[in-house]
Design an enzyme around this catalytic site. Structure first.
Site, short mmCIF file in Angstrom:
data_model
loop_
_atom_site.label_atom_id
_atom_site.label_comp_id
_atom_site.label_asym_id
_atom_site.label_seq_id
_atom_site.Cartn_x
_atom_site.Cartn_y
_atom_site.Cartn_z
N SER A 1 0.85 -1.19 0.00
CA SER A 1 0.00 0.00 0.00
C SER A 1 0.88 1.23 0.00
O SER A 1 2.03 1.19 0.48
CB SER A 1 -0.89 0.01 1.25
OG SER A 1 -1.56 1.24 1.39
N TYR B 1 -2.12 0.66 10.59
CA TYR B 1 -2.05 0.16 9.22
C TYR B 1 -0.77 0.63 8.53
O TYR B 1 -0.12 -0.15 7.82
CB TYR B 1 -3.28 0.65 8.44
CG TYR B 1 -3.41 0.08 7.05
CD1 TYR B 1 -3.54 -1.29 6.84
CD2 TYR B 1 -3.42 0.92 5.93
CE1 TYR B 1 -3.68 -1.81 5.57
CE2 TYR B 1 -3.56 0.40 4.66
CZ TYR B 1 -3.68 -0.96 4.48
OH TYR B 1 -3.81 -1.47 3.21
#
Length: 248
Positions: A133, A146
């Site tokens: 990501s 995250y």
């Protein structure tokens, strides 16, 4: 009877980027093992693409061992796609259980699945693709757990590539930005549809699961001597993690 098609494994294949990647790889000629926790979904997908379904929670050592047994001696592509974000609190209010879940599924499970399937990947002169990501490149408020987990996944990719330098295995990270895929934002916000919808509000064309699946297949089908270390992909509307054009 052994399939003559090259073999691919996609984790987290029950929805979103994982399901799309399984479909795209099948169209490219791969036999795809669809691995995920939701058996009904992957069985339907496997039937659709003439693949195989293996129920697998990537955080379970027993499930990962069963996945390796289903793969057998050779594997050409591993797509470590299973992952997820849970919560959007600042670090000062962190839900540490959610942080542990994020590290388990985004980092430790990537290492566990890769470790288990690596002998078959070496034998099959394979490709390892990790779904990272842009959160693994740039921090942002509310994303501490995250962000930390995806930075960890990035570190696993880069270390693995160095350690496999003398083996016939390629290692790639695909790092998407804003992807409007099934369930990601909804899971992050604990099922709050309004908060999930707000992530994409006013963005005319966020990326889709198909966009990422197309890139997965591109990576998997390059000549064997070509390694794409990392592909960062964002929608045109997202110039950076914090800078997104939204129509009024």
């Amino acid at each position: 009877m052994t399939s003559e098609r090259p073999l691919a494994v996609v984790t987290g294949a029950s929805s979103g980027i994982g399901a799309a990647s399984a479909r795209y790889l099948a169209r490219a000629g791969f036999e795809v093992i669809c691995a995920a926790r939701r058996l009904d979904r992957i069985e339907a997908l496997a039937k659709e693409i003439d693949g195989r379904a293996v129920q697998c929670d990537v955080t379970s050592a027993e499930d990962v061992a069963a996945l390796a047994a289903a793969v057998g001696d050779q594997l050409q592509v591993l797509v470590n796609n299973a992952g997820g974000a849970f919560g959007f609190e600042p670090v000062a209010e962190a839900d540490l259980d959610a942080w542990r879940r994020m590290f388990e599924v985004n980092v430790i499970a990537v290492a566990a699945v890769t470790k288990s399937l690596l002998p078959a990947l070496i034998a099959g002169r394979g490709t390892i693709i990790v779904m990272g990501s842009t959160a693994g490149q740039v921090a942002y408020e509310g994303g501490g757990g995250y962000v930390a987990a995806k930075h960890g996944a990035k570190a696993v990719v880069d270390t693995l590539r160095l350690e496999l330098w003398d083996q016939p295995v390629r290692v790639t990270e695909i790092a998407p930005g804003m992807v409007q895929s099934e369930g990601f934002a909804l899971t992050r916000f604990g099922g709050d549809q309004a908060k999930a919808d707000a992530v994409y509000a006013g963005v005319r064309e966020p990326l889709t699961a198909d966009d990422i699946a197309d890139i997965v297949t591109y990576v998997a089908t390059r000549p064997a001597h070509v390694n794409l270390d990392r592909i960062t992909v964002r929608p045109r509307a997202q110039a950076a993690q914090h800078k997104v054009f939204r129509e009024q």
